[in-house]
Structure formats: C-alpha cells, structure tokens
Design a protein around this motif. Structure first.
Motif, PDB file in Angstrom:
ATOM      1  N   UNK A   1       0.845  -1.574  -3.500  1.00 23.76           N
ATOM      2  CA  UNK A   1      -0.543  -1.869  -3.849  1.00 23.76           C
ATOM      3  C   UNK A   1      -0.961  -0.990  -5.011  1.00 23.76           C
ATOM      4  N   UNK A   2      -2.059  -1.406  -5.654  1.00 28.86           N
ATOM      5  CA  UNK A   2      -2.603  -0.690  -6.804  1.00 28.86           C
ATOM      6  C   UNK A   2      -4.083  -0.412  -6.530  1.00 28.86           C
ATOM      7  N   UNK A   3      -4.506   0.814  -6.787  1.00 25.09           N
ATOM      8  CA  UNK A   3      -5.902   1.206  -6.610  1.00 25.09           C
ATOM      9  C   UNK A   3      -6.462   1.612  -7.968  1.00 25.09           C
ATOM     10  N   UNK A   4      -7.321   0.768  -8.521  1.00 26.21           N
ATOM     11  CA  UNK A   4      -7.994   1.077  -9.776  1.00 26.21           C
ATOM     12  C   UNK A   4      -9.386   1.655  -9.552  1.00 26.21           C
ATOM     13  N   UNK A   5      -9.689   2.037  -8.319  1.00 26.14           N
ATOM     14  CA  UNK A   5     -11.013   2.539  -8.000  1.00 26.14           C
ATOM     15  C   UNK A   5     -11.884   1.444  -7.433  1.00 26.14           C
ATOM     16  N   UNK A   6     -12.427   0.581  -8.286  1.00 23.20           N
ATOM     17  CA  UNK A   6     -13.302  -0.493  -7.840  1.00 23.20           C
ATOM     18  C   UNK A   6     -12.562  -1.812  -7.666  1.00 23.20           C
ATOM     19  N   UNK A   7     -11.330  -1.896  -8.156  1.00 25.63           N
ATOM     20  CA  UNK A   7     -10.528  -3.116  -8.036  1.00 25.63           C
ATOM     21  C   UNK A   7      -9.153  -2.729  -7.494  1.00 25.63           C
ATOM     22  N   UNK A   8      -8.763  -3.333  -6.366  1.00 26.94           N
ATOM     23  CA  UNK A   8      -7.506  -3.001  -5.712  1.00 26.94           C
ATOM     24  C   UNK A   8      -6.730  -4.286  -5.440  1.00 26.94           C
ATOM     25  N   UNK A   9      -5.411  -4.194  -5.451  1.00 26.17           N
ATOM     26  CA  UNK A   9      -4.573  -5.367  -5.218  1.00 26.17           C
ATOM     27  C   UNK A   9      -3.323  -4.947  -4.454  1.00 26.17           C
ATOM     28  N   UNK A  10      -2.892  -5.798  -3.523  1.00 26.16           N
ATOM     29  CA  UNK A  10      -1.688  -5.496  -2.749  1.00 26.16           C
ATOM     30  C   UNK A  10      -0.654  -6.577  -2.949  1.00 26.16           C
ATOM     31  N   UNK A  11       0.586  -6.247  -2.608  1.00 27.33           N
ATOM     32  CA  UNK A  11       1.658  -7.237  -2.545  1.00 27.33           C
ATOM     33  C   UNK A  11       1.507  -8.023  -1.238  1.00 27.33           C
ATOM     34  N   UNK A  12       2.575  -8.664  -0.784  1.00 30.81           N
ATOM     35  CA  UNK A  12       2.469  -9.599   0.328  1.00 30.81           C
ATOM     36  C   UNK A  12       2.407  -8.980   1.707  1.00 30.81           C
ATOM     37  N   UNK A  13       1.752  -9.640   2.600  1.00 25.99           N
ATOM     38  CA  UNK A  13       1.683  -9.464   4.043  1.00 25.99           C
ATOM     39  C   UNK A  13       1.628  -8.012   4.505  1.00 25.99           C
ATOM     40  N   UNK A  14       2.754  -7.373   4.808  1.00 26.92           N
ATOM     41  CA  UNK A  14       2.716  -6.007   5.322  1.00 26.92           C
ATOM     42  C   UNK A  14       2.017  -5.058   4.354  1.00 26.92           C
ATOM     43  N   UNK A  15       2.153  -5.325   3.055  1.00 27.86           N
ATOM     44  CA  UNK A  15       1.486  -4.487   2.059  1.00 27.86           C
ATOM     45  C   UNK A  15      -0.027  -4.640   2.144  1.00 27.86           C
ATOM     46  N   UNK A  16      -0.512  -5.791   2.609  1.00 28.98           N
ATOM     47  CA  UNK A  16      -1.953  -5.960   2.807  1.00 28.98           C
ATOM     48  C   UNK A  16      -2.444  -5.012   3.898  1.00 28.98           C
TER      49      UNK A  16
END
Length: 312
Positions: free
Chosen positions: A144-159
C-alpha cells in the motif's frame, strides 16, 4: 467520531467491501473511544459480487465523510461509472481522506486525484493503470501507499493491511494490534513490502528462520547486527539475506528497524518510561536516534505520538 463512507456500485467485488465493514463497523477491542461511524453510499440497490447491497445514502454523501473508501471494481477495461467518479472527486475537493482498495485505484485515477502521486493496485493491473493514467506514479511492488490524504492498497489481503494502517494512524499501535489479533492476521506489514513473495513467512519448525525471528524479537534492546543474526542462524550473511527476503519481503536490517519502531510505539502508548528508556528498550540506543527514525517512519516525534495515543 470519524465518519467513513464506503462506496458501493454495481460491478464492485465483495471481499474488500466486506472487509471494510468487518473492520470499521464496530470497535472489537473496547480500547478506542470514539470508534468509526461507517455508512455505505451508492446510487441505489447494487450488485456486489453475488450479493445485493442496499446503501444507507446516495453517492453525494461521500462529500460529507471524513474518510472515503472505494473498494475494488471488477471491470478495469471499462471506464468507471461517471457518477462514482464525480462523487469521489467532490469528496476529495471537500477535504476527505481518500482510500482505494485494489482496483479502486482506477476510480481515483479517473477522478484525477492520483495525478502526480504514488499509487498501487493489484499487481495484475499495475501495467494497465500506468498505461491508461500516465500522470500516476504506479508502484507495482508495494502492499500500500500512504500519501497522507490519499492512500491506495494492492489486492485483498493488502486492503486489510491498509485498514490496520489507518487504525494505527488514528488510534495507535495497541488498538491496531488488538484488531489484528481478532482478525488473526499479522499486526503490521510495512507498505513497502513486496506484494507477493515466493515463500510465506516461516511456519515450519525446520525453516531456517523459524527460531531466529522469536530469538531476535526477544533481544530488540540489544545492538543486533545482520552478522549476529547470521551467526545465530548458523549461515552466511549472504544466505541469511536471501532467506530473509524470500520469507518476509524485507532485508534483515529493514525487518529489525520495523520491529524496533513497533516496540517503541507500544512502550510510548503503554508506559511512562522516558524517551531515553524507550530508546534503550527498543534498541535505538539514544533518544536522538529514536526521534530521528521515529519521525521518519511514523511521521511525528515520539513525544507527540505519546500525547496522542497514551493509554490510561
């Protein structure tokens, strides 16, 4: 109380949506007060996987939330629904913290909120995301990536990893660890860890790292080096690094640094020990070293972290 709005539209996948509900609907630990208030937002009754979902509110309610979560969408070849894209853009403009799970990143990219930012998605779709949205800095090799106000994860378990990361940000390490225990998942996998590794974290008793990891965890207050770990495992440092990276997705030095920061977080939350004592107990040596690494990793100084998350 943090209001979380979970987007639901036709064609979304049910795992990530259900995971968010399981984790954020109620506090399973009794340690966090207040917990989150989660609502589901959609254009009307929708089909999510093999299930029907009746949202609590329309998509326009996303703009009223503190945090917006967009789960995975099934068809990444088609353009995301325009009403969802518009609602996501409005929520971002209103100042909401934006979180995408898996291919939900395609919705964020279509809304333009990933322009110029690092992001990730399931490894099978990273090339497509990068090709369609060249302004997005797609990283295919992270959970996953944390940009502070915008975050994104890879699939399933990463969520799930990203959910625990959000709880750790909002409520501290003790609460996040308690939620992880209830879910029976690792309490923390660093976002920079590889999406997949060839060998799982060692569970077999005969695995070279099976006894090494608990041995090292019990000695975090000591100045352990990679050579010390290799010596205890009775292997060369090169061989140790190879086994370590294959099993954990991190080098021995990275793994040690992560464990020491986690130990420092737990001590800051649950004890009145001085910063010097926390530094010594977590293997950081001095308060100066602890402050430098803690600020870089967690984003705030140890003193600020303690004031925010101190228990009792």
């Amino acid at each position: 109380m943090t209001l979380i709005a979970l987007a639901a539209t036709d064609g979304m996948l049910h795992f990530e949506l259900a995971a968010a509900c399981e984790i954020f609907v109620r506090d399973p630990t009794g340690l966090a007060d207040p917990w989150y208030d989660l609502v589901v937002c959609g254009p009307g009754p929708v089909g999510v996987g093999r299930f029907a979902v009746t949202p609590d509110h329309g998509l326009d309610h996303l703009a009223r939330a503190d945090t917006v979560i967009v789960p995975a969408i099934e068809d990444t070849d088609a353009e995301p629904p325009s009403d969802l894209v518009d609602a996501v853009r409005a929520a971002h403009d209103a100042g909401a913290r934006m979180v995408s799970f898996c291919t939900g990143a395609f919705v964020f990219a279509a809304a333009g909120i990933l322009d110029g930012l690092r992001a990730t998605t399931h490894w099978a779709h990273t090339d497509a995301l990068a090709a369609r949205y060249p302004r997005v800095q797609v990283d295919p090799d992270v959970l996953y990536v944390d940009n502070g106000a915008v975050l994104a994860s890879a699939g399933k378990a990463a969520a799930i990893d990203l959910c625990l990361h959000l709880i750790r940000r909002d409520h501290g390490s003790t609460v996040a660890n308690a939620v992880a225990r209830r879910l029976v998942v690792p309490p923390h996998r660093a976002g920079g860890q590889a999406q997949y590794v060839t060998t799982p974290v060692p569970a077999r008793e005969d695995h070279p790292l099976a006894t090494l990891l608990p041995w090292a965890m019990a000695r975090l207050d000591r100045p352990l080096t990679v050579a010390d770990l290799a010596r205890h495992a009775n292997m060369s440092t090169r061989n140790l690094v190879r086994h370590f990276t294959a099993a954990t997705g991190a080098t021995p030095s990275q793994w040690l640094a992560t464990q020491r920061i986690r130990r420092a977080q737990e001590l800051l939350e649950n004890t009145d020990d001085s910063i010097d004592a926390v530094a010594e107990a977590s293997g950081m040596g001095t308060a100066t070293t602890l402050r430098r690494h803690f600020q870089r990793t967690v984003g705030v100084p140890p003193d600020t972290y303690r004031r925010t998350f101190r228990r009792g």
